[in-house]
Structures are given as C-alpha cells and as structure tokens.
Design a protein around this motif. Sequence first.
Motif, PDB file in Angstrom:
ATOM      1  N   MET B 112      31.953  40.110  28.905  1.00 28.50           N
ATOM      2  CA  MET B 112      31.709  40.616  30.066  1.00 28.50           C
ATOM      3  C   MET B 112      30.136  41.115  30.389  1.00 28.50           C
ATOM      4  SD  MET B 112      34.230  40.129  31.910  1.00 28.50           S
ATOM      5  CE  MET B 112      33.935  40.696  33.398  1.00 28.50           C
ATOM      6  N   THR B 113      29.653  41.330  29.164  1.00 25.41           N
ATOM      7  CA  THR B 113      28.226  41.782  29.342  1.00 25.41           C
ATOM      8  C   THR B 113      27.366  40.761  29.359  1.00 25.41           C
ATOM      9  OG1 THR B 113      29.033  43.591  27.667  1.00 25.41           O
ATOM     10  CG2 THR B 113      26.325  43.134  28.066  1.00 25.41           C
ATOM     11  N   ARG B 324      45.400  43.849  43.608  1.00 23.60           N
ATOM     12  CA  ARG B 324      46.414  42.709  43.761  1.00 23.60           C
ATOM     13  C   ARG B 324      46.563  41.986  44.899  1.00 23.60           C
ATOM     14  NH1 ARG B 324      51.868  45.791  41.139  1.00 23.60           N
ATOM     15  NH2 ARG B 324      52.136  43.264  40.869  1.00 23.60           N
ATOM     16  N   LYS B 325      45.836  42.422  45.860  1.00 16.42           N
ATOM     17  CA  LYS B 325      46.083  41.586  47.192  1.00 16.42           C
ATOM     18  C   LYS B 325      44.839  40.752  47.385  1.00 16.42           C
ATOM     19  CE  LYS B 325      48.567  41.613  49.868  1.00 16.42           C
ATOM     20  NZ  LYS B 325      49.972  40.637  49.870  1.00 16.42           N
ATOM     21  N   ILE B 326      43.421  41.440  47.165  1.00 11.60           N
ATOM     22  CA  ILE B 326      42.241  40.560  47.398  1.00 11.60           C
ATOM     23  C   ILE B 326      41.768  39.890  46.223  1.00 11.60           C
ATOM     24  CG2 ILE B 326      41.627  42.251  49.134  1.00 11.60           C
ATOM     25  CD1 ILE B 326      39.110  43.285  47.357  1.00 11.60           C
ATOM     26  N   GLY B 327      42.235  40.181  44.967  1.00 17.74           N
ATOM     27  CA  GLY B 327      41.956  39.296  43.710  1.00 17.74           C
ATOM     28  C   GLY B 327      40.526  39.807  43.267  1.00 17.74           C
ATOM     29  N   GLY B 328      40.219  38.986  42.248  1.00 19.38           N
ATOM     30  CA  GLY B 328      38.818  39.340  41.757  1.00 19.38           C
ATOM     31  C   GLY B 328      37.557  38.842  42.343  1.00 19.38           C
ATOM     32  N   HIS B 329      37.496  37.663  43.032  1.00 19.14           N
ATOM     33  CA  HIS B 329      36.395  37.075  43.226  1.00 19.14           C
ATOM     34  C   HIS B 329      35.725  37.705  44.623  1.00 19.14           C
ATOM     35  CE1 HIS B 329      36.864  33.119  40.943  1.00 19.14           C
ATOM     36  NE2 HIS B 329      36.257  34.171  40.140  1.00 19.14           N
ATOM     37  N   ASN B 330      36.325  38.463  45.396  1.00 16.51           N
ATOM     38  CA  ASN B 330      35.977  39.112  46.590  1.00 16.51           C
ATOM     39  C   ASN B 330      35.132  40.227  46.148  1.00 16.51           C
ATOM     40  OD1 ASN B 330      36.976  37.390  48.371  1.00 16.51           O
ATOM     41  ND2 ASN B 330      38.927  38.070  48.118  1.00 16.51           N
ATOM     42  N   TYR B 331      34.936  40.818  44.797  1.00 14.81           N
ATOM     43  CA  TYR B 331      34.313  42.020  44.428  1.00 14.81           C
ATOM     44  C   TYR B 331      32.650  41.340  44.249  1.00 14.81           C
ATOM     45  CZ  TYR B 331      38.511  44.839  43.946  1.00 14.81           C
ATOM     46  OH  TYR B 331      39.441  45.458  44.189  1.00 14.81           O
ATOM     47  N   PRO B 332      31.818  42.039  44.631  1.00 16.03           N
ATOM     48  CA  PRO B 332      30.508  41.807  44.618  1.00 16.03           C
ATOM     49  C   PRO B 332      29.781  41.197  43.133  1.00 16.03           C
ATOM     50  CG  PRO B 332      30.418  44.006  45.124  1.00 16.03           C
ATOM     51  CD  PRO B 332      31.780  43.447  44.935  1.00 16.03           C
ATOM     52  N   TRP B 333      30.312  42.070  42.254  1.00 13.41           N
ATOM     53  CA  TRP B 333      29.690  42.098  40.635  1.00 13.41           C
ATOM     54  C   TRP B 333      30.728  41.545  39.765  1.00 13.41           C
ATOM     55  CZ3 TRP B 333      27.753  46.234  37.058  1.00 13.41           C
ATOM     56  CH2 TRP B 333      26.603  45.709  36.298  1.00 13.41           C
ATOM     57  N   VAL B 334      30.124  41.417  38.543  1.00 11.52           N
ATOM     58  CA  VAL B 334      31.150  41.008  37.332  1.00 11.52           C
ATOM     59  C   VAL B 334      32.430  41.804  37.279  1.00 11.52           C
ATOM     60  CG1 VAL B 334      29.466  39.588  36.149  1.00 11.52           C
ATOM     61  CG2 VAL B 334      29.829  41.881  35.532  1.00 11.52           C
ATOM     62  N   TYR B 335      32.388  43.160  37.522  1.00  9.03           N
ATOM     63  CA  TYR B 335      33.445  43.908  37.363  1.00  9.03           C
ATOM     64  C   TYR B 335      34.253  44.210  38.648  1.00  9.03           C
ATOM     65  CZ  TYR B 335      30.649  44.726  33.306  1.00  9.03           C
ATOM     66  OH  TYR B 335      30.118  44.590  31.982  1.00  9.03           O
ATOM     67  N   ILE B 342      33.635  51.518  40.930  1.00 12.45           N
ATOM     68  CA  ILE B 342      32.828  52.710  40.859  1.00 12.45           C
ATOM     69  C   ILE B 342      31.554  52.447  39.746  1.00 12.45           C
ATOM     70  CG2 ILE B 342      34.526  54.521  40.763  1.00 12.45           C
ATOM     71  CD1 ILE B 342      34.639  54.650  38.063  1.00 12.45           C
ATOM     72  N   LEU B 343      31.704  51.192  39.181  1.00 14.35           N
ATOM     73  CA  LEU B 343      30.491  50.810  38.419  1.00 14.35           C
ATOM     74  C   LEU B 343      29.390  50.168  39.253  1.00 14.35           C
ATOM     75  CD1 LEU B 343      32.025  49.331  35.064  1.00 14.35           C
ATOM     76  CD2 LEU B 343      30.680  51.435  35.428  1.00 14.35           C
ATOM     77  N   SER B 344      29.601  49.185  39.913  1.00 10.41           N
ATOM     78  CA  SER B 344      28.627  48.420  40.865  1.00 10.41           C
ATOM     79  C   SER B 344      27.852  49.381  41.538  1.00 10.41           C
ATOM     80  CB  SER B 344      29.349  47.295  41.689  1.00 10.41           C
ATOM     81  OG  SER B 344      30.229  46.715  40.971  1.00 10.41           O
ATOM     82  N   PRO B 345      28.443  50.437  42.518  1.00  7.86           N
ATOM     83  CA  PRO B 345      27.410  51.149  43.266  1.00  7.86           C
ATOM     84  C   PRO B 345      26.481  52.089  42.353  1.00  7.86           C
ATOM     85  CG  PRO B 345      29.731  51.417  44.003  1.00  7.86           C
ATOM     86  CD  PRO B 345      29.738  50.724  42.707  1.00  7.86           C
TER      87      PRO B 345
END
Lengths: 210, 477
Positions: B112-113, B324-335, B342-345
């Motif tokens: 992930m890094t 579990r509803k919005i999935g992984g790709h709707n988050y703005p960063w790799v995590y 809590i990491l991205s902000p």
Amino acid sequence: MSRDLILSSIRSSLGRRAGQPVPARPPVLLKIPEVPLARRIGQFCEALGKLNGKSLVAKNLEEARDYVAGLVQGRRAIASNAPFLGECGITSIPGVETGFTGRMALRERCATYDIGITSASFALAETGTLVMLSSAEEPRLVSLLPPVHIAVVPTSKLLTGLDELLTLLPDPAGHTSGMAFITGPSRTADIEQFLVRGVHGPGEIHVVLV
Amino acid sequence: MSILPAGEIRKTLLDDRLQTAIYGSTGRLVGKRRESIDDPVAAEFEAWRTHANAIKRHTIENLDYYLEELERNIVKRGGKVVWCKDAEEAAEFVRRLCREKGVRRIVKSKSMTTEEVELNHEVEKDNIDVVETDLGEYILQLAKEKPYHIVAPALHKTRYDVADIFTKTLGVERETVIEKQTMIARRVLREKFLTADLGITGANFLVAGSGAVVVVENEGNARLSSSAPRIQIAFAGMEKLIPRAQDLAVFLKILGRSATGQPLTVYTSFLSGPRWPGEIDGPEEFYLVLLDNGRTKVLQDPAKRQALYCIRCGACLNHCPVYRKIGGHNYPWVYSGPIGAILSPQFHGVTRDPWLPHASSLCGACGEVCPVKIEIPKILLELRRDIAEAKEREGEDRVQQLAFKAWAFVMTHPKLWSLALTGAPYTMPEAENGWIRSVPGFMKIGPLAGWLSQRDLPAPAPKSFRRLWKERQEGRQ
C-alpha cells in the motif's frame, strides 16, 4: 538531507532529544506449553492436513527415503544441500539431483523440475509450519519454484509453536539473511474469494517427520 | 477541497452486482475472523490485542530511537536505508537506482505504501516494465484500477470481469474457470519473476533490534520478489516498527486472524539484508525505503497519533456498514474504510476531504475489531470537531452557524419556542399518509439539506404537547 529533517521533526513532535534513552519496553509475551512429542506430532499433522498439506511420520530413515522415492518416481526432482537429506539417502534416489552451488544452474532446475526437496530448520506443531533459515545448504528457491515441495524433517526439530521458536532464536537475523515460515501450500482467494492452491509457490506440500 | 462524491456513491449503491460482491466478500471475511478467534488456541486474543497496543504505543512514542536502531542494524548487515520525506523523493530514488543498475524489469508484491507513491506510474516513465505479482493486484494493474480493499484488492471483480480483462490485455482465450484463470496468471508472472532485475516488496513490520523487514502473504509472490531478482527494495511507512523479533509472536497471531481468519498466513518472510557469502540465491543488494509522506505531521497530535499503530489488516473495513455499502473506490485516498477516514484527514489536513469523518454511523464496530485497539470512533469525533473549528476559522458555513445560533436563541426563550411551534404546521407542505416528503426551502441548509434529502419527516401532530398539557390542566380546574 531528509534523514535528519525527518528525525528532528519526529523529535519535536514527541518532545524527545537526540540520543535520549527510551523507558522500559512492554515485556515480551512468550508462553511455551509442555506438550509431549507424540502430541506435537499429532498437532502438526492435523494443522497441516487442514490446509491440504500431506504428512507422514516415518519410523526411520529408510521409511522416509521410500516414501520420497514413491513420490519422485518417474519425475524430476531437485534436492537442497541439507546434510540430513544425504543421511536419509534421499539424494541418491533416481531422478533426484543435488549439489548445486551456482545461481543460474539452481534457478534453471528449480524453474523446470517437478519437485523440490528440502529439510527444515524447525517445524511448528500448533500451526503446521516449516521454518526455513536460508543458507548455502538450504537455498530459497527449492521450496518455492517447483510445483511440489517435499520437506524431510527430524522430529527433534519439532517445536510447539511460534513462541518456542522465538525463545530459541530471539534474533533470527543473527542466524540467516532470510527466514521463511511455510504454512501449507501456496494459495490465493483473490477472485471471488474462491480458494485456489499453487498460485506462485508449490500447490502441493508433503512433510515427512522422521 | 473535495466534496462528497455523491454521484459515484449513488452509482455504487445502485449496482446490484457490485453490492453483492462487496457485501458477500466482507461478510465472509467477518465470519472467518470470528471463527479463528473463537478457536480455543486464541483464547487470549483480547490479551494479545492489549499487548499489541502497548507495544505500538511504546514504539510510536519513541519512534526516533527505534528508527535509528533499525538503521544501524540494517547497515551493519550490508543493507541500505533510504529516508524519503515524500512520495516524490521515494519515486526519484527508485528511478535513479534503476538507471544506475540498468534495471529493465521490476516485479512487485503487494504494498500500500507504493500506492501512496504511485510508483508504477513513475517508473513507467523510464520505459521500465513493472509488474504487480499478487493475483488481485495484477488483475487491477491490467484493468488500470486502484486497490478496492487493503487485503483483498480485487474484491469487487467477478470471474467474468477477470475473463474480460485477461482476454483483452493478455490475448488469451476467454476463460471463466477461476482455477484456470489463476494458472494463466501463474504462467505469465513466472516468466516475469525469472527475468526481473529488481524485486519490490512492502513491509508488514520493521524489526528495529534485528534490522529486518517482515512480509506476510499467501501466494508466494512476495517470497519470489525477494528471492529471485538480484536487487531488493522493501517499501515501508516509518510507523511499521516494532522493537524486537520476539514481539512478532503477538503481532503475527493477531494479524492473520484479523485479516483473513488464518492463525498464520502461508508465508512469513523475515528478511534482514543481502544474502550472506556462500548463499546461492537471495538478493545481492538490499534497500529499505522509509517513507514519511505526512507521517511526521500525524505524530504532532498526541491524541490522534495512535492512527499510526495500524497494521493494515482490513478488519475495520469488513465490519464497517459504510464501507460495505459504498465500497473502496469512493474514498479519496489509497486507504479506505474507517482507517482511511482517520488517516486521510490527518495526512492531508482536515479541510481537504471534510466529508470523510462524517461518513460513519459511529456504530463503533471498527474500534471493537481493531487488533491494535485504535480508538477509531473517538478519532472520527475529534476530526469532526477539528473540521468545524477549521471552518469557523476560515469563516465558512456562516449560514449554518447563524442557523444554529438562531435555533439556540429560540430554544432558550420559551415564549418564542411556543410561537414557533404554533406556526410550524403552517409552514409545512401537506403530509401524505402521515409523512412529509419534501420540506420547505428554508430548511435545506448546511448538513440538514443532505440529511433531509434521504429522509421523510413525520407530519406534526394536530395538537402539540404544550397544547395538550394546557388543555389537560384547564380540564382539571
């Protein structure tokens, strides 16, 4: 230089000075249960079996040799340079080649042969794990490239589990440049979480406890 | 400032196939985790979590000490440590090394890094062939997508998607049987392993006292990436430290169980430098890239720096009703998931994706399953407060602030409150079957607008409580 920049930034965030000692670490949590050998052997075979690995308990060196000879029959195998394989007579089974010291020759055999035969530095009963300390005697690729891996291990190397291993080897880096735990055949579940064995490493693993 | 990607999220929610894939996969991982920690051998799981938390706290609070110890030990055994303050520096190091060493092909195992660095994109600028070798990551590389999940990167792809991707990019015959698809990947990637000059792995743990990198996996691709090529680079965020090899006992026990319900993954590699004299295989050169990329910024906040304890098991994603509803790709960063929220902000500043800490029902599941006991729900709340403060400082959301002030004023003045209640029914549109489907424009402000867009209001009762009470008192007299 980024190194000093990063370190000084960490120190200012944590309120620490360069070279400041650290308070006592949390104690190490290692528990070694008393488990008789017969029980350890049972645990190992059960754990490995659950992962679809095969195991055989051989009464003596000859039985181990015969079992391996049966598996090799008609196929090409490469054996590591572990002395224990020689003691078992495994290196003289027809079809088994050994004694490689050159990088390219070893690699070429491992990539094309059907079976890789190794010993192991330790085995862990609780999880059915082989502990491989890489060395001139035990190169990494033999247990990694061929589709079938056979490990022949004396029961004296069978420990209860991870805690006992890390008690015996508090710092593995002092013994080897690379230690690998092998717990069952290579597997993946990346497509629809459907389990497939043998994706990159061996899909079949046999452990002979002697 | 990114706003909530409402359109994309709606698309995910309406995609039945995708919903089944996410819900099914995360649900199975939840079940496997449960099963593995209910096993009597894991009876001390809670104690392991507490202990792991204590080790991580100690290490992060003394991070500079352990980083220096790690560096000393790696250098002692002939490895090199490369400190990188940001993604750019890390990418530049790899590109320079490739030029110096004449590297034409790189095999990579899951990291992930390196996603933070967008490393593949960077080295491809130099016409270097860089290949992801984890099956899920390989599928995504061919599909030109980013990982969907920390542990199961291609969780959203079905065998039919994979068939399409392989046919299109590898020119093989269409194949929908998963075993056969896996063997196609094995064959193609085997060739890459044997011809690569450089192997790049991630790092699950860095062991300061040994100068070692620990990588866990199931496929064998990380073992191959670190055994076959002549050069190895391990990529690690600098928070991945633990003090001693003996501490691994507890971390390996909680990581496999939390991630996939395995007491121990198939392969665990403990790599402590280039091969020793006399060894036949293993890397001749060994580099560790230590990445900051915002981590020192996270350290500045004593209450929230515990986010750096994360061991990337993915359990919080699997248990999160939002992920579990919005999935992984709707988050703005790799995590993604709660840990991503809590990491991205903290990495990018709270005002960049202010919706993120709000994308939580605060049900607390993430905190309960976290193997290193990061207080994710508490940090989410603190981040919400930080966002509100930042907005106030920047003079944003005046309307919202005024509205809340007005509300507070009315609430604390009983006469005004009574008047407002009397008037309320007249400002509301007609109710259908007791529900108001759309509210008047003056209510569509700030977060209230979004909240109301998905909810109906019950129609006001014909008589208010105050009114009923008054009538009752009058009746008694």
